[in-house]
Design a protein around this motif. Structure first.
Motif, mmCIF file in Angstrom:
data_model
loop_
_atom_site.group_PDB
_atom_site.id
_atom_site.type_symbol
_atom_site.label_atom_id
_atom_site.label_comp_id
_atom_site.label_asym_id
_atom_site.label_seq_id
_atom_site.Cartn_x
_atom_site.Cartn_y
_atom_site.Cartn_z
ATOM 1 N N PHE A 290 0.809 -1.215 0.000
ATOM 2 C CA PHE A 290 0.000 0.000 0.000
ATOM 3 C C PHE A 290 0.849 1.274 0.000
ATOM 4 O O PHE A 290 0.314 2.364 0.150
ATOM 5 C CB PHE A 290 -0.935 -0.001 1.211
ATOM 6 N N ASN A 291 2.176 1.096 -0.131
ATOM 7 C CA ASN A 291 3.090 2.241 -0.214
ATOM 8 C C ASN A 291 2.886 3.198 0.967
ATOM 9 O O ASN A 291 2.717 4.412 0.790
ATOM 10 C CB ASN A 291 2.903 2.972 -1.544
ATOM 11 N N VAL A 292 2.889 2.633 2.161
ATOM 12 C CA VAL A 292 2.660 3.419 3.373
ATOM 13 C C VAL A 292 3.883 4.300 3.633
ATOM 14 O O VAL A 292 5.034 3.836 3.585
ATOM 15 C CB VAL A 292 2.408 2.499 4.576
ATOM 16 N N SER A 293 3.634 5.557 3.916
ATOM 17 C CA SER A 293 4.728 6.505 4.150
ATOM 18 C C SER A 293 5.466 6.176 5.449
ATOM 19 O O SER A 293 4.868 5.711 6.426
ATOM 20 C CB SER A 293 4.162 7.923 4.220
ATOM 21 N N ASP A 294 6.767 6.474 5.465
ATOM 22 C CA ASP A 294 7.565 6.286 6.676
ATOM 23 C C ASP A 294 7.067 7.167 7.818
ATOM 24 O O ASP A 294 7.246 6.830 8.991
ATOM 25 C CB ASP A 294 9.038 6.621 6.405
ATOM 26 N N ALA B 109 12.959 12.305 18.691
ATOM 27 C CA ALA B 109 12.729 11.771 17.347
ATOM 28 C C ALA B 109 11.354 12.154 16.823
ATOM 29 O O ALA B 109 11.201 12.475 15.636
ATOM 30 C CB ALA B 109 12.878 10.246 17.377
ATOM 31 N N SER B 110 10.344 12.131 17.679
ATOM 32 C CA SER B 110 8.997 12.492 17.222
ATOM 33 C C SER B 110 8.913 13.970 16.879
ATOM 34 O O SER B 110 8.195 14.361 15.950
ATOM 35 C CB SER B 110 7.968 12.139 18.305
ATOM 36 N N SER B 111 9.641 14.805 17.625
ATOM 37 C CA SER B 111 9.613 16.244 17.336
ATOM 38 C C SER B 111 10.287 16.566 16.008
ATOM 39 O O SER B 111 9.986 17.590 15.383
ATOM 40 C CB SER B 111 10.283 17.022 18.466
ATOM 41 N N VAL C 93 10.218 9.019 12.452
ATOM 42 C CA VAL C 93 9.326 7.952 12.923
ATOM 43 C C VAL C 93 10.047 6.605 13.037
ATOM 44 O O VAL C 93 9.797 5.854 13.981
ATOM 45 C CB VAL C 93 8.079 7.852 12.022
ATOM 46 N N PRO C 94 10.947 6.219 12.111
ATOM 47 C CA PRO C 94 11.668 4.962 12.306
ATOM 48 C C PRO C 94 12.437 4.902 13.630
ATOM 49 O O PRO C 94 12.491 3.850 14.270
ATOM 50 C CB PRO C 94 12.629 4.911 11.108
ATOM 51 N N LEU C 95 12.998 6.050 14.069
ATOM 52 C CA LEU C 95 13.709 6.066 15.343
ATOM 53 C C LEU C 95 12.730 5.922 16.510
ATOM 54 O O LEU C 95 13.053 5.295 17.517
ATOM 55 C CB LEU C 95 14.517 7.360 15.479
#
Length: 258
Positions: free
Chosen positions: A29-33, A210-212, A216-218
């Protein structure tokens, strides 16, 4: 192959299948990172940023184990007191229930106000998170002790402390280890809550930064680390429980047909 080995293989297969399905869905579904990174991306992040993440992991483990240890001591003491005294039960139990109902994230600012930001609020938050299940289970274990056994000990002129040590505490061990496995996960929750609010170290702080920055991977890498640490602590307590309370196990099967 034994039934236990088959169950372990099936369990490992299902867990691996979950991550494979996650990977396939994200690709299909080509979900964004920025929405949901693939497990492979999370593993790559863990590998490339491991030197930076490792000190924070050590800090979180240290804080959690210290808070859990203090929570075990306090929980055992309160549980033994409440389980062996009706007056203590009537007084302390409502207070504990009320205190446990307070969202712990609301306690962190108070702890920061008292002790400043850093490790101390995180340790105390982890301790507070894991005390209640230990108290409840220890008290329940003591309350379930057969009166007949206590009567036999009294006829042998045993003191109340001797009855508690020789009958009450052994009977409480299955309840105690059940609460430990819950408390271990709650202690990590308490540590991370405090690290995201009032600390410049730890996995919680890494995830907040990381969220700020929309990394998102982190963020998911931090979640993976916390999950792995929680499982490891759960397994350790399970192994200790099997050695200490093996007498309380009826068998390896979950049902008569298992």
């Amino acid at each position: 192959m034994t039934a236990a080995a088959k169950r372990q293989i099936l369990s490992a297969t299902c867990i691996a299948g979950f991550f494979v399905l996650w990977e396939v869905i994200c690709l299909a579904f080509n979900v964004s990172d920025l929405v949901l990174p693939r497990p492979s991306q999370v593993l790559v992040t863990l590998w490339t940023q491991f030197p930076a993440i490792w000190p924070h992991t050590i800090q979180t483990v240290y804080t959690t184990l210290l808070g859990l240890g203090l929570g075990i001591i306090l929980g055992l003491a309160l549980g033994m007191l409440i389980g062996s005294s009706r007056l203590a039960y009537d007084v302390a139990y409502p207070l504990l229930v009320g205190f446990s109902s307070i969202p712990k994230v609301a306690i962190v600012p108070i702890l920061v106000l008292w002790f400043g930001s850093g490790t101390v609020p995180a340790v105390l938050t982890a301790m507070v998170m894991c005390v209640f299940p230990i108290v409840v289970n220890v008290a329940a274990g003591l309350a379930s002790t057969e009166p007949e056994l206590q009567d036999v000990m009294r006829t042998l002129k045993a003191t109340k402390l001797e009855i508690l040590w020789n009958i009450g505490l052994p009977r409480t061990m299955p309840y105690f280890f059940a609460s430990l496995k819950v408390a271990a996960t709650l202690a990590f929750v308490g540590t991370v809550i405090s690290e995201t609010v009032a600390s410049n170290r730890g996995i919680g702080n890494v995830m907040m930064i990381a969220s700020s920055s929309f990394d998102v991977p982190l963020v998911f890498a931090g979640l993976f680390i916390l999950a792995a640490l929680g499982v490891a602590l759960y397994v350790i307590f399970s192994v200790i429980e099997a050695r200490v309370t093996g007498w309380a196990r009826r068998g390896d099967n979950f049902s008569a047909g298992g």
